[in-house]
Write a protein that holds these residues in place. Structure first.
Motif, PDB file in Angstrom:
ATOM      1  N   LYS A  25     -62.778  22.459 -41.775  1.00  0.00           N
ATOM      2  CA  LYS A  25     -61.821  21.555 -42.399  1.00  0.00           C
ATOM      3  C   LYS A  25     -61.169  20.601 -41.404  1.00  0.00           C
ATOM      4  N   ARG A 107     -57.142  28.445 -39.779  1.00  0.00           N
ATOM      5  CA  ARG A 107     -56.218  28.196 -40.876  1.00  0.00           C
ATOM      6  C   ARG A 107     -56.146  29.399 -41.811  1.00  0.00           C
ATOM      7  N   ASN A 108     -55.005  29.528 -42.465  1.00  0.00           N
ATOM      8  CA  ASN A 108     -54.861  30.532 -43.501  1.00  0.00           C
ATOM      9  C   ASN A 108     -55.386  29.992 -44.819  1.00  0.00           C
ATOM     10  N   CYS A 151     -46.573  25.102 -40.137  1.00  0.00           N
ATOM     11  CA  CYS A 151     -47.559  24.035 -40.280  1.00  0.00           C
ATOM     12  C   CYS A 151     -48.041  24.005 -41.724  1.00  0.00           C
ATOM     13  N   THR A 153     -50.340  22.074 -42.974  1.00  0.00           N
ATOM     14  CA  THR A 153     -51.783  21.889 -43.066  1.00  0.00           C
ATOM     15  C   THR A 153     -52.529  23.203 -42.881  1.00  0.00           C
ATOM     16  N   CYS A 154     -52.175  23.950 -41.855  1.00  0.00           N
ATOM     17  CA  CYS A 154     -52.848  25.217 -41.564  1.00  0.00           C
ATOM     18  C   CYS A 154     -52.212  26.403 -42.285  1.00  0.00           C
ATOM     19  N   ARG A 158     -46.644  28.414 -36.374  1.00  0.00           N
ATOM     20  CA  ARG A 158     -47.281  28.219 -35.080  1.00  0.00           C
ATOM     21  C   ARG A 158     -46.702  29.183 -34.056  1.00  0.00           C
ATOM     22  N   HIS A 164     -49.795  21.028 -33.605  1.00  0.00           N
ATOM     23  CA  HIS A 164     -50.880  20.526 -34.458  1.00  0.00           C
ATOM     24  C   HIS A 164     -51.312  19.156 -33.944  1.00  0.00           C
ATOM     25  N   ASN A 170     -56.038  20.163 -36.110  1.00  0.00           N
ATOM     26  CA  ASN A 170     -56.048  21.604 -35.876  1.00  0.00           C
ATOM     27  C   ASN A 170     -54.781  22.003 -35.134  1.00  0.00           C
ATOM     28  N   CYS A 171     -54.359  23.243 -35.344  1.00  0.00           N
ATOM     29  CA  CYS A 171     -53.303  23.822 -34.523  1.00  0.00           C
ATOM     30  C   CYS A 171     -53.946  24.414 -33.276  1.00  0.00           C
ATOM     31  N   ASP A 347     -50.281  19.012 -49.433  1.00  0.00           N
ATOM     32  CA  ASP A 347     -50.301  20.396 -49.027  1.00  0.00           C
ATOM     33  C   ASP A 347     -50.138  21.348 -50.197  1.00  0.00           C
TER      34      ASP A 347
END
Length: 439
Positions: A25, A107-108, A151, A153-154, A158, A164, A170-171, A347
């Motif tokens: 992603k 990511r979760n 975050c 997005t993820c 963090r 990020h 990406n983180c 999101d």
């Protein structure tokens, strides 16, 4: 009663041949079937390689080859071999910097569960409380409190020193910066190679710069001429001297800056944003320990297996739409340099789309003629509920009524509850009449 159909599952064999790098992603670009990962600006890597290889090639052809004739056999050849080996070493460090996972945190698939689900959240009668994750959490690092952000997005909190990257999306752990010259983020797993690349490039510039001057001095000694006439006889040396002098200011200054960051245990991002010279740095362990942490510690393994096969997609679980989780930034615009985006409406799309899909499945279009088949009591109750809910006949794109109604599940449930007593009464009356006929 209308039952929400379960979501359709994808074909079990549709993802059997897909791997993680094919469904990634982030904005990364993969080579050799996921064995190398680069940033989206990987094309700049070609320019960096050209800026390294081209001057070294000119040096070997027009300077080192001439010095081989002036010096003894072993010394002359060693000048050429050293330049080639040093260049290959720099290119290998460049590949180790740009072609590996810099420390991406996976990511979760779903947001973390909100804390404090003990029912203590105030809510009105008949309402389910909205649970909002806190935007910032506080963690303890070496006896000091450090704030970590959520975050969107993820969908994760963090870890300390993580940020990020808006370019790679990406983180990244221990995020330092995104370097366009190497086309990759600089983080926990490639910072060591990045510094060695910059430092080695500085030494290579000094090497070429120095031996260009040695060649000019040899011309002056052999022909007993002035320095200007000697420089005219070797224009390639003049070009390389100017080029390496400018490059040394760039890569040499970058090397000095990162030596300062390593000695104080900072990242470029932290130095520009937090200014630890004005506040306590919870990560500073002293100069010696700071250097050991960068050069003597074990590089942690990647948290991503880009060549792993993607598991089959599980069925989507039934989730509540009226209440539940709310993102810290849901419903408001966010302008965060770490996120690289202006708003976070997207999101909430996965959960919202799923909820809207369930509601769309539960909508029943009841034609006007079908309402006449209902009993008067049911029809009256439905009409009153429809009027209170503000539901009106749906219009088509041509401005005419389509002859159908959109009724919410609440209206249908109310109609069903009203109809049950009537059906019961109707059934009992029919039984009574049949018994009377039999009697």
């Amino acid at each position: 009663m209308y039952v929400v159909p379960p979501p359709q599952r994808s074909d079990p064999g549709s993802n059997s041949d897909l791997r993680v790098y094919q469904t990634w992603k982030g904005s990364n670009i993969f080579f050799l079937q996921g064995r190398f990962i680069f940033g989206p600006d990987v094309r700049s890597l070609g320019l960096t390689i050209f800026l390294i290889v081209a001057p070294v090639t000119i040096f070997c052809v027009f300077v080192a080859r001439k010095l081989m004739d002036d010096f003894s056999d072993h010394l002359g050849i060693s000048l050429m071999v050293a330049a080639v080996i040093f260049t290959v070493y720099v290119l290998v460090l460049l590949l180790l910097t740009s072609g590996r996972d810099p420390g991406i945190i996976p990511r979760n698939a779903h947001p973390p569960e909100p804390e404090g689900l003990d029912g203590s959240v105030d809510a009105g009668a008949g309402q389910t409380p909205q649970l909002r994750l806190p935007r910032i959490n506080e963690v303890n690092v070496n006896g000091m409190t450090v704030k970590v952000k959520y975050c969107d997005t993820c969908m994760l909190y963090r870890s300390p020193r993580c940020s990020h990257c808006s370019i790679c999306n990406n983180c990244v752990e221990r995020f330092d910066h995104h370097c366009p010259w190497v086309g990759q983020c600089i983080g926990l797993r490639n910072y060591r190679f990045f510094f060695m690349f910059v430092f080695s490039t500085t030494l290579l510039c000094i090497y070429v710069f120095a031996f260009c001057w040695v060649y000019i001095r040899r011309i002056m000694g052999m022909e007993e001429t002035t320095i200007w006439r000697a420089m005219i006889k070797t224009p390639a040396s003049i070009v390389l001297i100017i080029y390496t002098f400018i490059s040394m200011w760039f890569v040499g200054g970058l090397t000095a800056f990162h030596l300062y960051l390593i000695s104080t245990n900072q990242t470029t991002y932290e130095n520009f944003r937090y200014r630890y010279d004005r506040r306590a740095n919870p990560y500073n362990k002293g100069v010696v320990e700071n250097f050991k942490e960068i050069f003597c510690s074990t590089i942690p393994p990647s948290k991503n297996n880009f060549r792993a096969k993607v598991p089959r997609e599980p069925g989507l679980p039934t989730r509540s739409v009226g209440a539940g989780f709310m993102s810290p930034n849901m419903g408001k615009a966010v302008d965060d340099i770490e996120m690289g985006r202006k708003t976070v409406w997207g999101d909430m799309a996965p959960g919202a789309d799923h909820g809207e899909g369930q509601l769309a499945d539960t909508r029943v279009n009841v034609k006007e003629g079908e309402l006449g088949e209902l009993s008067p009591d049911i029809r009256t109750t439905v009409d009153e509920t429809v009027d209170r809910a503000g539901i009106h006949p749906r219009r088509s794109s041509w401005g005419r009524k389509s002859g159908s109604w959109e009724m919410s599940p609440e209206v249908l449930a109310l109609a069903a509850r009203v109809g049950e007593p009537n059906r019961t009464a109707g059934g009992s009356s029919s039984n009574l009449s049949s018994e009377t006929r039999h009697a």
